[in-house]
Design a protein around this motif. Structure first.
Motif, PDB file in Angstrom:
ATOM      1  N   ALA A  57      -0.138   6.587  -8.309  1.00 52.42           N
ATOM      2  CA  ALA A  57      -1.194   7.689  -7.871  1.00 52.42           C
ATOM      3  C   ALA A  57      -1.566   8.529  -8.934  1.00 52.42           C
ATOM      4  O   ALA A  57      -2.563   9.129  -8.998  1.00 52.42           O
ATOM      5  CB  ALA A  57      -0.685   8.422  -6.621  1.00 52.42           C
ATOM      6  N   MET A  58      -0.324   8.867  -9.460  1.00 54.00           N
ATOM      7  CA  MET A  58      -0.735   9.874 -10.779  1.00 54.00           C
ATOM      8  C   MET A  58      -1.408   9.380 -11.782  1.00 54.00           C
ATOM      9  O   MET A  58      -2.247   9.967 -12.442  1.00 54.00           O
ATOM     10  CB  MET A  58       0.718  10.605 -11.252  1.00 54.00           C
ATOM     11  N   PHE A  59      -1.050   8.197 -12.083  1.00 52.76           N
ATOM     12  CA  PHE A  59      -1.807   7.596 -13.210  1.00 52.76           C
ATOM     13  C   PHE A  59      -3.438   7.305 -12.820  1.00 52.76           C
ATOM     14  O   PHE A  59      -4.073   7.824 -13.745  1.00 52.76           O
ATOM     15  CB  PHE A  59      -1.374   6.135 -13.281  1.00 52.76           C
ATOM     16  N   LEU A  60      -3.531   6.954 -11.501  1.00 53.52           N
ATOM     17  CA  LEU A  60      -4.949   6.914 -11.429  1.00 53.52           C
ATOM     18  C   LEU A  60      -5.810   8.258 -11.308  1.00 53.52           C
ATOM     19  O   LEU A  60      -6.979   8.358 -11.762  1.00 53.52           O
ATOM     20  CB  LEU A  60      -5.035   6.267  -9.869  1.00 53.52           C
ATOM     21  N   PHE A  61      -5.088   9.284 -10.757  1.00 56.06           N
ATOM     22  CA  PHE A  61      -5.522  10.595 -10.648  1.00 56.06           C
ATOM     23  C   PHE A  61      -5.783  11.009 -12.096  1.00 56.06           C
ATOM     24  O   PHE A  61      -6.891  11.862 -12.409  1.00 56.06           O
ATOM     25  CB  PHE A  61      -4.644  11.677 -10.145  1.00 56.06           C
ATOM     26  N   LEU A  62      -4.820  11.013 -12.960  1.00 54.25           N
ATOM     27  CA  LEU A  62      -4.864  11.321 -14.534  1.00 54.25           C
ATOM     28  C   LEU A  62      -6.189  10.871 -15.371  1.00 54.25           C
ATOM     29  O   LEU A  62      -6.800  11.362 -16.247  1.00 54.25           O
ATOM     30  CB  LEU A  62      -3.679  11.405 -15.090  1.00 54.25           C
ATOM     31  N   LYS A  63      -6.290   9.474 -14.970  1.00 52.48           N
ATOM     32  CA  LYS A  63      -7.231   8.801 -15.554  1.00 52.48           C
ATOM     33  C   LYS A  63      -8.891   8.981 -15.267  1.00 52.48           C
ATOM     34  O   LYS A  63      -9.670   9.345 -15.819  1.00 52.48           O
ATOM     35  CB  LYS A  63      -7.244   7.169 -15.504  1.00 52.48           C
ATOM     36  N   ASN A  64      -8.747   9.543 -13.859  1.00 54.19           N
ATOM     37  CA  ASN A  64     -10.208   9.773 -13.322  1.00 54.19           C
ATOM     38  C   ASN A  64      -9.883  11.005 -12.281  1.00 54.19           C
ATOM     39  O   ASN A  64      -9.888  10.700 -11.050  1.00 54.19           O
ATOM     40  CB  ASN A  64     -10.782   8.660 -12.878  1.00 54.19           C
ATOM     41  N   PRO A  65      -9.743  12.056 -12.633  1.00 56.97           N
ATOM     42  CA  PRO A  65      -9.324  13.161 -11.459  1.00 56.97           C
ATOM     43  C   PRO A  65     -10.687  13.617 -10.501  1.00 56.97           C
ATOM     44  O   PRO A  65     -11.725  13.754 -11.197  1.00 56.97           O
ATOM     45  CB  PRO A  65      -9.139  14.534 -12.298  1.00 56.97           C
ATOM     46  N   THR A  66     -10.456  13.370  -9.453  1.00 59.55           N
ATOM     47  CA  THR A  66     -11.463  13.782  -8.377  1.00 59.55           C
ATOM     48  C   THR A  66     -10.786  14.770  -7.353  1.00 59.55           C
ATOM     49  O   THR A  66      -9.534  14.643  -7.083  1.00 59.55           O
ATOM     50  CB  THR A  66     -12.021  12.532  -7.627  1.00 59.55           C
ATOM     51  N   ILE A  67     -11.610  15.432  -6.755  1.00 64.11           N
ATOM     52  CA  ILE A  67     -10.836  16.436  -5.449  1.00 64.11           C
ATOM     53  C   ILE A  67     -10.272  15.428  -4.507  1.00 64.11           C
ATOM     54  O   ILE A  67      -9.242  15.862  -3.985  1.00 64.11           O
ATOM     55  CB  ILE A  67     -11.974  17.225  -5.009  1.00 64.11           C
ATOM     56  N   GLU A  68     -11.000  14.438  -4.228  1.00 68.22           N
ATOM     57  CA  GLU A  68     -10.563  13.638  -3.058  1.00 68.22           C
ATOM     58  C   GLU A  68      -8.929  13.096  -3.507  1.00 68.22           C
ATOM     59  O   GLU A  68      -8.086  12.748  -2.494  1.00 68.22           O
ATOM     60  CB  GLU A  68     -11.249  12.246  -2.809  1.00 68.22           C
ATOM     61  N   LYS A  69      -8.576  12.771  -4.789  1.00 71.56           N
ATOM     62  CA  LYS A  69      -7.371  12.332  -5.160  1.00 71.56           C
ATOM     63  C   LYS A  69      -6.427  13.342  -5.491  1.00 71.56           C
ATOM     64  O   LYS A  69      -5.346  13.161  -5.576  1.00 71.56           O
ATOM     65  CB  LYS A  69      -7.632  11.527  -6.615  1.00 71.56           C
ATOM     66  N   SER A  70      -6.715  14.506  -5.586  1.00 71.30           N
ATOM     67  CA  SER A  70      -5.877  15.680  -5.989  1.00 71.30           C
ATOM     68  C   SER A  70      -5.156  16.183  -4.817  1.00 71.30           C
ATOM     69  O   SER A  70      -5.529  16.041  -3.597  1.00 71.30           O
ATOM     70  CB  SER A  70      -6.923  16.925  -6.381  1.00 71.30           C
ATOM     71  N   LEU A  71      -3.615  16.519  -5.073  1.00 72.72           N
ATOM     72  CA  LEU A  71      -2.773  17.038  -3.982  1.00 72.72           C
ATOM     73  C   LEU A  71      -2.891  18.373  -4.201  1.00 72.72           C
ATOM     74  O   LEU A  71      -2.037  19.170  -3.562  1.00 72.72           O
ATOM     75  CB  LEU A  71      -1.540  16.386  -4.238  1.00 72.72           C
ATOM     76  N   MET A  72      -3.568  19.164  -5.265  1.00 69.68           N
ATOM     77  CA  MET A  72      -3.481  20.556  -5.297  1.00 69.68           C
ATOM     78  C   MET A  72      -4.411  21.181  -4.217  1.00 69.68           C
ATOM     79  O   MET A  72      -5.207  20.364  -3.599  1.00 69.68           O
ATOM     80  CB  MET A  72      -4.183  20.928  -6.749  1.00 69.68           C
ATOM     81  N   SER A  73      -3.829  22.358  -3.811  1.00 72.11           N
ATOM     82  CA  SER A  73      -4.661  23.124  -2.651  1.00 72.11           C
ATOM     83  C   SER A  73      -5.832  23.321  -3.012  1.00 72.11           C
ATOM     84  O   SER A  73      -6.146  23.771  -4.370  1.00 72.11           O
ATOM     85  CB  SER A  73      -3.880  24.472  -2.251  1.00 72.11           C
TER      86      SER A  73
END
Length: 112
Positions: free
Chosen positions: A58-74
């Protein structure tokens, strides 16, 4: 002559012994600029994905293509600091950085 060689070996060892690893150089350096410590992200991912393979994936996919939907940040953190920019690391280096990150913060084997 032996002193010169010893001195050169000593300088060489000192010059290369303090190099930062790929995780420290590419991840920690930026995360130190925001008030939420980097370990908090790890724990969010661990709660959401639970296994080492799933967290890293999950981190790999997020870091390669960050989106709000993939983010776990508030939402408030995203509004304040923005969404993470796409990593510039190649896949192999990103996987190495994630391995180091996992080893740094994993709970397994550390709890008594």
């Amino acid at each position: 002559m032996a002193r010169v060689i010893f001195f050169l070996i000593l300088i060489f060892n000192f010059a290369f012994s303090n190099q930062k690893n790929i995780y420290e150089k590419n991840c920690v350096a930026c995360h130190n600029k925001i008030p939420v410590s980097i370990d908090k992200y790890f724990y969010r991912y661990l709660l959401e994905y639970s296994s080492e393979e799933s967290v890293k994936g999950a981190m790999f996919l997020f870091l390669k293509n960050p989106t709000i939907e993939k983010s776990l940040m508030s939402e408030s953190l995203i509004k304040r600091f923005g969404l993470k920019r796409k990593t510039k690391l190649n896949d192999a280096d990103l996987l190495k950085a994630l391995d180091i990150y996992w080893e740094e913060y994993k709970l397994f084997g550390k709890l008594k």
